[in-house]
Design a protein around this motif. Sequence first.
Motif, PDB file in Angstrom:
ATOM      1  N   ASP A 110       0.828  -1.206   0.000  1.00 33.90           N
ATOM      2  CA  ASP A 110       0.000   0.000   0.000  1.00 33.90           C
ATOM      3  C   ASP A 110       0.863   1.257   0.000  1.00 33.90           C
ATOM      4  N   LEU A 111       1.879   1.257   0.844  1.00 33.76           N
ATOM      5  CA  LEU A 111       2.699   2.457   1.023  1.00 33.76           C
ATOM      6  C   LEU A 111       3.585   2.716  -0.194  1.00 33.76           C
ATOM      7  N   VAL A 112       4.134   1.660  -0.790  1.00 33.42           N
ATOM      8  CA  VAL A 112       4.928   1.843  -2.009  1.00 33.42           C
ATOM      9  C   VAL A 112       4.050   2.417  -3.115  1.00 33.42           C
ATOM     10  N   ALA A 113       2.836   1.883  -3.286  1.00 29.86           N
ATOM     11  CA  ALA A 113       1.935   2.405  -4.316  1.00 29.86           C
ATOM     12  C   ALA A 113       1.592   3.862  -4.047  1.00 29.86           C
ATOM     13  N   GLU A 114       1.390   4.213  -2.770  1.00 27.76           N
ATOM     14  CA  GLU A 114       1.080   5.598  -2.438  1.00 27.76           C
ATOM     15  C   GLU A 114       2.252   6.506  -2.766  1.00 27.76           C
ATOM     16  N   LEU A 115       3.454   6.080  -2.415  1.00 27.42           N
ATOM     17  CA  LEU A 115       4.653   6.855  -2.739  1.00 27.42           C
ATOM     18  C   LEU A 115       4.784   7.054  -4.244  1.00 27.42           C
ATOM     19  N   LEU A 166       7.451  -1.906   8.327  1.00 31.19           N
ATOM     20  CA  LEU A 166       6.902  -1.173   7.187  1.00 31.19           C
ATOM     21  C   LEU A 166       7.931  -0.200   6.617  1.00 31.19           C
ATOM     22  N   LEU A 167       8.638   0.522   7.495  1.00 33.99           N
ATOM     23  CA  LEU A 167       9.673   1.435   7.016  1.00 33.99           C
ATOM     24  C   LEU A 167      10.776   0.663   6.285  1.00 33.99           C
ATOM     25  N   GLU A 168      11.179  -0.465   6.838  1.00 33.05           N
ATOM     26  CA  GLU A 168      12.243  -1.231   6.200  1.00 33.05           C
ATOM     27  C   GLU A 168      11.776  -1.842   4.875  1.00 33.05           C
ATOM     28  N   GLY A 169      10.487  -2.169   4.774  1.00 30.71           N
ATOM     29  CA  GLY A 169       9.958  -2.664   3.507  1.00 30.71           C
ATOM     30  C   GLY A 169      10.040  -1.611   2.415  1.00 30.71           C
ATOM     31  N   ILE A 170       9.678  -0.371   2.754  1.00 31.03           N
ATOM     32  CA  ILE A 170       9.817   0.724   1.797  1.00 31.03           C
ATOM     33  C   ILE A 170      11.284   0.911   1.430  1.00 31.03           C
ATOM     34  N   GLY A 171      12.148   0.824   2.442  1.00 28.15           N
ATOM     35  CA  GLY A 171      13.572   0.984   2.182  1.00 28.15           C
ATOM     36  C   GLY A 171      14.126  -0.058   1.240  1.00 28.15           C
ATOM     37  N   ARG A 172      13.684  -1.309   1.401  1.00 27.48           N
ATOM     38  CA  ARG A 172      14.149  -2.356   0.483  1.00 27.48           C
ATOM     39  C   ARG A 172      13.700  -2.064  -0.940  1.00 27.48           C
ATOM     40  N   THR A 207       9.199 -11.381  -7.681  1.00 26.00           N
ATOM     41  CA  THR A 207      10.479 -11.112  -7.022  1.00 26.00           C
ATOM     42  C   THR A 207      10.359 -10.059  -5.936  1.00 26.00           C
ATOM     43  N   ASP A 208       9.329  -9.218  -5.996  1.00 28.84           N
ATOM     44  CA  ASP A 208       9.151  -8.159  -5.011  1.00 28.84           C
ATOM     45  C   ASP A 208       7.729  -8.245  -4.467  1.00 28.84           C
ATOM     46  N   PRO A 209       7.580  -8.556  -3.178  1.00 33.03           N
ATOM     47  CA  PRO A 209       6.228  -8.679  -2.624  1.00 33.03           C
ATOM     48  C   PRO A 209       5.511  -7.344  -2.478  1.00 33.03           C
ATOM     49  N   ASP A 210       6.235  -6.241  -2.650  1.00 33.72           N
ATOM     50  CA  ASP A 210       5.661  -4.929  -2.357  1.00 33.72           C
ATOM     51  C   ASP A 210       5.316  -4.114  -3.590  1.00 33.72           C
TER      52      ASP A 210
END
Length: 516
Positions: free
Chosen positions: A336-341, A370-376, A490-493
């Motif tokens: 959700d957060l990656v899509a929002e970004l 969640l922060l580390e997921g965005i960072g990855r 390859t990327d779950p996010d």
Amino acid sequence: MPEPHDLPRIDPAALPEPVDVSDTSVALAAVAAVVAAGPYEATWESLRGYTPPRWYEDAKFGVFLHWGVYSVPAFRNEWYSRDMYRAGTPEFEHHVATYGPQSEFGYKDFIPSFTMEHFDPQDWATLFRRAGAQFVVPVAEHHDGFAMYDTDRSRWSAARMGPERDVFGDLLQAVDDAFMVRGASSHRAEHWFFMNGGARFDSDVLDPRFIDFYGPAQREETAPNERHLEDWLLRTVEVIDKYRPQVLWFDWWIEQPAFEPWLRTLAAYYYNRAAEWGREVVINYKWQAFADGSAVYDIERGAMGDIPPVVWQNDTSVSKSAWCWIEGHDYKTARDLVAELVDVVAKNGVLLLNVGPKPDGTIAEPEQRLLEGIGRWLTANGEAIYGTRPWRVFGEGPTHVQAGSFVDGAAPAYTSEDVRFTTRHDVTGEYVYAVLLADPADGVARIRSFGSGTNLLGRPIRSVEVLGADGEPQWTQTATALEVVVPTGTDPDSGPVVKVWLRPEERQERTDSLHG
């Protein structure tokens, strides 16, 4: 933490002496002198000469922090200090049942339990760097009136009570040391009315010993008077001068007409101070508080419908339910957060993403993850975000994203046809990025806007790349789409990110005649 009925309470006899701030003449004269020195004047005409800094337009992503006394009760949201005094609210009923009557245990009595004993500013800064944040905006003071910084204008601060430490200043120093940009948010304006429910029945808000904390507690229907407006200005100036934030974020109530001349003064002061420091700064505002072009517009939990001509900001949280730490958050996912970004950046925006630390000074594990997921994701795909600018269209696809404020409650169910675009130019050429918001089921990304029949790319394709994948993928450009074979799963996010390198524009070589 002790059981609720065992929580320590404020001892009035042990409180620091009240601070006398009744004479503001000298401080206001100093503000006026800075404004008079320029280069900005306290007029909208002059302030419209402001230009958002390049570092901010390139940064794209910052971390917001709602931390404060309200994280001790950790019930429903950060407005606990208001709603615990409003009869009929869940907060009111919870408070009486859990802590007793508001006349015996008021909001102030949570302060001794707000200890932040495990607060490590370097650990926080390291986490924010891993998340990919380029700037950090902690709340300097929320509506509750408790300053998280070392203020000379009140005894009610984290430097004198609770943790008895300038946690705000310590964090900003760690942010500096990690080469991120420091910011600050102010919610002081709303304190004019915030605790007024406690003035309508027997509560500690009426106790004169605590008027410097709970006051003004006036009616929200009334405009703030000069005393409150002066105090708002001078507290904000104090944060500016003591901590030199390069982002200054304001919450919603400053759009009240009474604030208008004070906002102009504050903006001129801040911009002039920044000119003295040799720093480029940003003011974030909501609604119509500032004139267009005089600061950076901010939408709370929001989105734009298209690409505005100037940079803007979306402030949102990792949680759908609250900004501060509470029990039982309804968290967004990293996807959700990656899509929002990505959606924000494609529309010429910057995302300011909030987390809410616990009262012991730690950040909850789900929020760290969640922060580390965005960072990855940014580690692999950051070149499609940082330093980019909007492309000719922000995106394509069937999924509708609602524009406006407070629209992030339900994340859209994006498909592989939903794509967001960004672009960058550097010495090696021009690139356009297509971020797929889901994996294509058949392993082929079909990007309609890159089809030769649209002519949106404007020039032939030099090469195609999928970020994070080795070698050039198989690709075909037809009239209707660019089709690229992409790795999936390859990327779950997020889905894959396709990078298109355009051929340079044809240049007509000029040959000077040697014949005279």
